[in-house]
Design a protein around this motif. Sequence first.
Motif, PDB file in Angstrom:
ATOM      1  N   LEU A   3      73.665  -5.414  28.809  1.00 29.77           N
ATOM      2  CA  LEU A   3      73.222  -5.908  30.274  1.00 29.77           C
ATOM      3  C   LEU A   3      72.095  -7.233  29.933  1.00 29.77           C
ATOM      4  CD1 LEU A   3      72.327  -2.371  31.546  1.00 29.77           C
ATOM      5  CD2 LEU A   3      74.220  -3.512  31.770  1.00 29.77           C
ATOM      6  N   GLN A   4      72.281  -8.117  30.959  1.00 33.23           N
ATOM      7  CA  GLN A   4      71.629  -9.299  30.951  1.00 33.23           C
ATOM      8  C   GLN A   4      70.801  -9.483  32.168  1.00 33.23           C
ATOM      9  OE1 GLN A   4      71.451 -11.673  28.208  1.00 33.23           O
ATOM     10  NE2 GLN A   4      69.672 -12.667  29.613  1.00 33.23           N
ATOM     11  N   ALA A   5      69.400  -9.285  32.174  1.00 28.23           N
ATOM     12  CA  ALA A   5      68.679  -9.609  33.517  1.00 28.23           C
ATOM     13  C   ALA A   5      68.014 -10.886  33.604  1.00 28.23           C
ATOM     14  CB  ALA A   5      67.445  -8.474  33.249  1.00 28.23           C
ATOM     15  N   SER A   6      68.057 -11.376  34.612  1.00 26.35           N
ATOM     16  CA  SER A   6      67.571 -12.646  35.181  1.00 26.35           C
ATOM     17  C   SER A   6      66.921 -12.815  36.448  1.00 26.35           C
ATOM     18  CB  SER A   6      68.693 -13.548  34.944  1.00 26.35           C
ATOM     19  OG  SER A   6      69.666 -13.482  35.985  1.00 26.35           O
ATOM     20  N   GLY A   7      66.146 -13.845  36.713  1.00 30.70           N
ATOM     21  CA  GLY A   7      65.482 -13.985  38.136  1.00 30.70           C
ATOM     22  C   GLY A   7      64.068 -14.100  38.128  1.00 30.70           C
ATOM     23  N   GLY A   8      63.524 -13.535  37.161  1.00 29.74           N
ATOM     24  CA  GLY A   8      62.042 -13.473  37.212  1.00 29.74           C
ATOM     25  C   GLY A   8      61.415 -14.714  37.293  1.00 29.74           C
ATOM     26  N   GLY A   9      60.120 -14.672  37.588  1.00 25.66           N
ATOM     27  CA  GLY A   9      59.325 -15.860  37.620  1.00 25.66           C
ATOM     28  C   GLY A   9      57.814 -15.743  38.026  1.00 25.66           C
ATOM     29  N   LEU A  10      57.313 -16.788  38.310  1.00 26.99           N
ATOM     30  CA  LEU A  10      55.764 -16.821  38.779  1.00 26.99           C
ATOM     31  C   LEU A  10      55.761 -17.275  40.226  1.00 26.99           C
ATOM     32  CD1 LEU A  10      52.994 -16.786  38.275  1.00 26.99           C
ATOM     33  CD2 LEU A  10      52.877 -19.192  37.574  1.00 26.99           C
ATOM     34  N   VAL A  11      55.364 -16.181  40.893  1.00 28.47           N
ATOM     35  CA  VAL A  11      55.112 -16.425  42.410  1.00 28.47           C
ATOM     36  C   VAL A  11      53.823 -16.168  42.845  1.00 28.47           C
ATOM     37  CG1 VAL A  11      57.658 -16.049  42.778  1.00 28.47           C
ATOM     38  CG2 VAL A  11      55.928 -14.058  42.891  1.00 28.47           C
ATOM     39  N   GLN A  12      53.584 -16.514  44.122  1.00 28.71           N
ATOM     40  CA  GLN A  12      52.294 -15.906  44.734  1.00 28.71           C
ATOM     41  C   GLN A  12      52.649 -14.804  45.567  1.00 28.71           C
ATOM     42  OE1 GLN A  12      51.356 -19.417  47.234  1.00 28.71           O
ATOM     43  NE2 GLN A  12      50.136 -20.411  45.312  1.00 28.71           N
ATOM     44  N   ALA A  13      51.465 -14.121  45.708  1.00 23.18           N
ATOM     45  CA  ALA A  13      51.473 -12.780  46.688  1.00 23.18           C
ATOM     46  C   ALA A  13      52.177 -13.445  48.085  1.00 23.18           C
ATOM     47  CB  ALA A  13      50.064 -12.225  46.634  1.00 23.18           C
ATOM     48  N   GLN A  38      57.416  -2.595  33.181  1.00 27.33           N
ATOM     49  CA  GLN A  38      56.633  -2.317  32.288  1.00 27.33           C
ATOM     50  C   GLN A  38      55.436  -3.230  32.318  1.00 27.33           C
ATOM     51  OE1 GLN A  38      57.832  -1.228  28.206  1.00 27.33           O
ATOM     52  NE2 GLN A  38      55.955   0.114  28.107  1.00 27.33           N
ATOM     53  N   ALA A  39      54.055  -2.912  32.837  1.00 31.72           N
ATOM     54  CA  ALA A  39      53.135  -3.980  32.638  1.00 31.72           C
ATOM     55  C   ALA A  39      52.346  -3.858  31.358  1.00 31.72           C
ATOM     56  CB  ALA A  39      52.092  -3.490  33.829  1.00 31.72           C
ATOM     57  N   ASP A  89      52.595  -6.051  40.941  1.00 29.93           N
ATOM     58  CA  ASP A  89      54.008  -5.915  40.791  1.00 29.93           C
ATOM     59  C   ASP A  89      54.414  -6.724  39.549  1.00 29.93           C
ATOM     60  OD1 ASP A  89      54.768  -6.202  44.491  1.00 29.93           O
ATOM     61  OD2 ASP A  89      54.912  -4.445  43.046  1.00 29.93           O
ATOM     62  N   THR A  90      53.371  -7.462  39.111  1.00 27.35           N
ATOM     63  CA  THR A  90      53.437  -8.129  37.899  1.00 27.35           C
ATOM     64  C   THR A  90      53.670  -7.244  36.640  1.00 27.35           C
ATOM     65  OG1 THR A  90      51.813  -9.819  38.497  1.00 27.35           O
ATOM     66  CG2 THR A  90      52.337  -9.587  36.198  1.00 27.35           C
ATOM     67  N   ALA A  91      54.919  -7.430  36.203  1.00 27.71           N
ATOM     68  CA  ALA A  91      55.378  -6.668  34.807  1.00 27.71           C
ATOM     69  C   ALA A  91      56.513  -7.411  34.346  1.00 27.71           C
ATOM     70  CB  ALA A  91      55.915  -5.200  35.390  1.00 27.71           C
ATOM     71  N   VAL A  92      57.082  -6.825  33.088  1.00 27.18           N
ATOM     72  CA  VAL A  92      58.434  -7.028  32.480  1.00 27.18           C
ATOM     73  C   VAL A  92      59.327  -6.131  33.436  1.00 27.18           C
ATOM     74  CG1 VAL A  92      60.139  -7.226  30.600  1.00 27.18           C
ATOM     75  CG2 VAL A  92      57.571  -8.050  30.544  1.00 27.18           C
ATOM     76  N   TRP A 114      70.388  -0.736  28.251  1.00 25.44           N
ATOM     77  CA  TRP A 114      69.104  -1.329  28.703  1.00 25.44           C
ATOM     78  C   TRP A 114      69.341  -2.898  28.508  1.00 25.44           C
ATOM     79  CZ3 TRP A 114      64.892   0.876  31.163  1.00 25.44           C
ATOM     80  CH2 TRP A 114      64.686   2.203  31.108  1.00 25.44           C
ATOM     81  N   GLY A 115      68.774  -3.769  29.735  1.00 26.44           N
ATOM     82  CA  GLY A 115      68.686  -5.124  29.533  1.00 26.44           C
ATOM     83  C   GLY A 115      67.612  -5.722  28.901  1.00 26.44           C
ATOM     84  N   GLN A 116      67.494  -6.693  28.666  1.00 27.68           N
ATOM     85  CA  GLN A 116      66.419  -7.325  27.663  1.00 27.68           C
ATOM     86  C   GLN A 116      64.933  -7.535  28.500  1.00 27.68           C
ATOM     87  OE1 GLN A 116      68.270  -9.237  29.461  1.00 27.68           O
ATOM     88  NE2 GLN A 116      67.255 -11.325  29.814  1.00 27.68           N
ATOM     89  N   GLY A 117      65.081  -7.463  29.819  1.00 28.14           N
ATOM     90  CA  GLY A 117      63.748  -7.517  30.692  1.00 28.14           C
ATOM     91  C   GLY A 117      63.704  -9.054  31.066  1.00 28.14           C
ATOM     92  N   THR A 118      62.892  -9.184  32.096  1.00 30.91           N
ATOM     93  CA  THR A 118      62.560 -10.454  32.844  1.00 30.91           C
ATOM     94  C   THR A 118      61.326 -10.412  33.442  1.00 30.91           C
ATOM     95  OG1 THR A 118      63.473 -12.141  34.314  1.00 30.91           O
ATOM     96  CG2 THR A 118      63.815  -9.785  35.021  1.00 30.91           C
ATOM     97  N   GLN A 119      60.481 -11.388  33.283  1.00 30.00           N
ATOM     98  CA  GLN A 119      59.252 -11.465  33.435  1.00 30.00           C
ATOM     99  C   GLN A 119      58.931 -11.748  34.924  1.00 30.00           C
ATOM    100  OE1 GLN A 119      56.044 -10.507  31.650  1.00 30.00           O
ATOM    101  NE2 GLN A 119      55.174 -10.763  33.524  1.00 30.00           N
ATOM    102  N   VAL A 120      58.060 -11.130  35.653  1.00 33.62           N
ATOM    103  CA  VAL A 120      57.798 -10.968  37.109  1.00 33.62           C
ATOM    104  C   VAL A 120      56.351 -11.141  37.079  1.00 33.62           C
ATOM    105  CG1 VAL A 120      57.653 -10.393  39.124  1.00 33.62           C
ATOM    106  CG2 VAL A 120      59.884 -10.099  37.872  1.00 33.62           C
ATOM    107  N   THR A 121      55.680 -12.661  37.651  1.00 34.33           N
ATOM    108  CA  THR A 121      54.308 -12.594  37.569  1.00 34.33           C
ATOM    109  C   THR A 121      53.827 -12.846  38.984  1.00 34.33           C
ATOM    110  OG1 THR A 121      53.993 -13.437  35.478  1.00 34.33           O
ATOM    111  CG2 THR A 121      52.196 -13.813  36.660  1.00 34.33           C
ATOM    112  N   VAL A 122      53.042 -12.206  39.690  1.00 37.74           N
ATOM    113  CA  VAL A 122      52.624 -12.300  40.958  1.00 37.74           C
ATOM    114  C   VAL A 122      51.117 -12.755  40.849  1.00 37.74           C
ATOM    115  CG1 VAL A 122      52.638 -11.539  43.228  1.00 37.74           C
ATOM    116  CG2 VAL A 122      54.202 -10.728  41.873  1.00 37.74           C
TER     117      VAL A 122
END
Length: 124
Positions: A3-13, A38-39, A89-92, A114-122
């Motif tokens: 599994l390959q996860a993608s699409g995470g990034g740094l966004v604003q609330a 997971q935070a 919501d910030t987490a991998v 399991w995929g490798q995880g993608t970071q989401v930062t809000v």
Amino acid sequence: VQLQASGGGLVQAGDSLRLSCVASGGTFSTYDLAWFRQAPGLEREFVAAISGSGGSTYYADSVKGRFATSRDIAKNAVYLQMNSLKPEDTAVYYCAADRHYSTKYYLTSRYDYWGQGTQVTVSS
């Protein structure tokens, strides 16, 4: 199956993101699929799941009404649309797949892949 996860990034609330998870090395057309996150310093927690048939979806209370999961069997993919994002919501974010049907969609231990995880930062 990988599994390959993608699409995470740094966004604003208040912003939106769409995560994707694509399978290779096999097909998960009938697998139960889920998203966890997971935070730092916290345990991995359930976010959303979609049944093998695609007919049922499940969400953690913390994301209900804001997140939506869907699958595209032809593309061997599962998606997590995240709207109205909050700093908490910030987490991998991880995608997961299970070959077997179970009503315990929230358990990390039941998932085979399991995929490798993608970071989401809000940011606030």
